[in-house]
Scaffold this active site. Structure first.
Site, PDB file in Angstrom:
ATOM      1  N   ILE A  83       0.859  -1.190   0.000  1.00 29.20           N
ATOM      2  CA  ILE A  83       0.000   0.000   0.000  1.00 29.20           C
ATOM      3  C   ILE A  83       0.896   1.241   0.000  1.00 29.20           C
ATOM      4  CG2 ILE A  83      -1.957   1.186   1.055  1.00 29.20           C
ATOM      5  CD1 ILE A  83      -2.567  -1.349   2.624  1.00 29.20           C
ATOM      6  N   PRO A  84       1.527   1.530  -1.142  1.00 28.99           N
ATOM      7  CA  PRO A  84       2.291   2.775  -1.193  1.00 28.99           C
ATOM      8  C   PRO A  84       1.324   3.954  -1.062  1.00 28.99           C
ATOM      9  CG  PRO A  84       2.183   1.753  -3.366  1.00 28.99           C
ATOM     10  CD  PRO A  84       1.535   0.806  -2.409  1.00 28.99           C
ATOM     11  N   HIS A  85       1.772   5.003  -0.398  1.00 24.69           N
ATOM     12  CA  HIS A  85       0.888   6.149  -0.197  1.00 24.69           C
ATOM     13  C   HIS A  85       1.704   7.427  -0.121  1.00 24.69           C
ATOM     14  CE1 HIS A  85       1.950   4.273   3.645  1.00 24.69           C
ATOM     15  NE2 HIS A  85       2.070   5.500   4.108  1.00 24.69           N
ATOM     16  N   ALA A  86       1.056   8.518  -0.494  1.00 25.31           N
ATOM     17  CA  ALA A  86       1.726   9.817  -0.477  1.00 25.31           C
ATOM     18  C   ALA A  86       0.680  10.918  -0.457  1.00 25.31           C
ATOM     19  CB  ALA A  86       2.615   9.960  -1.709  1.00 25.31           C
TER      20      ALA A  86
END
Length: 155
Positions: free
Chosen positions: A65-68
């Site tokens: 779950i990459p997030h930014a």
């Protein structure tokens, strides 16, 4: 509570995506986000990569779950991709990743960002949801699964 389907545009889905490593994967996710949400692909890719440098967003079981937080974004947005083949991701269990749910949030979305991230994480920790996602062979099937899972979770 945010329905997963509400934050993922049908244009922000991909199945059978091939990427030669994390950086290439983030560039492909950024390109999908740029088209689906009218964002700058370079900005999204760079933000995801910078966040990943703090520590892997691969939480095991082939899921990440990459997030930014993205400047100028006015609502939570997601990009979901199924990878083939799986990509090494430095996950906690060292397993390569084949399901990626990238979460993009407005810069000022503190609590909402964390709540949505937790919701996505709960959805992806359910082995049944993960198995169904892995079985999706089209973006239409993927979209239907997210709609069904989101509706059930919200009840």
């Amino acid at each position: 509570m945010v329905n997963l389907n509400d934050i993922v545009s049908p244009d922000a889905l991909a199945t059978g995506l091939a990427a030669n490593g994390k950086k290439a994967l983030f560039q492909k996710i950024a390109a999908l986000a740029a088209c689906a949400y009218d964002l700058e692909a370079d900005e999204v890719g760079d933000a995801l990569f910078e966040r990943e440098r703090l520590g892997s967003t691969g939480f095991g079981g082939g899921v990440a779950i990459p997030h930014a937080k993205i400047p100028g974004l006015d609502k939570m947005c997601g990009v979901v991709v199924l990878l083939d083949p799986a990509v090494p991701f430095d996950a906690v269990d060292e397993a390569p990743v084949d399901i990626v749910f990238a979460l993009l949030s407005p810069v000022d979305s503190g609590a909402e960002h964390l709540k949505t991230l937790a919701r996505v994480s709960r959805y992806l920790r359910d082995d049944n949801n993960v198995a169904r996602l892995r079985g999706a062979k089209s973006t239409e099937a993927l979209h239907a699964l997210l709609a069904g899972g989101g509706a059930r979770d919200a009840a």
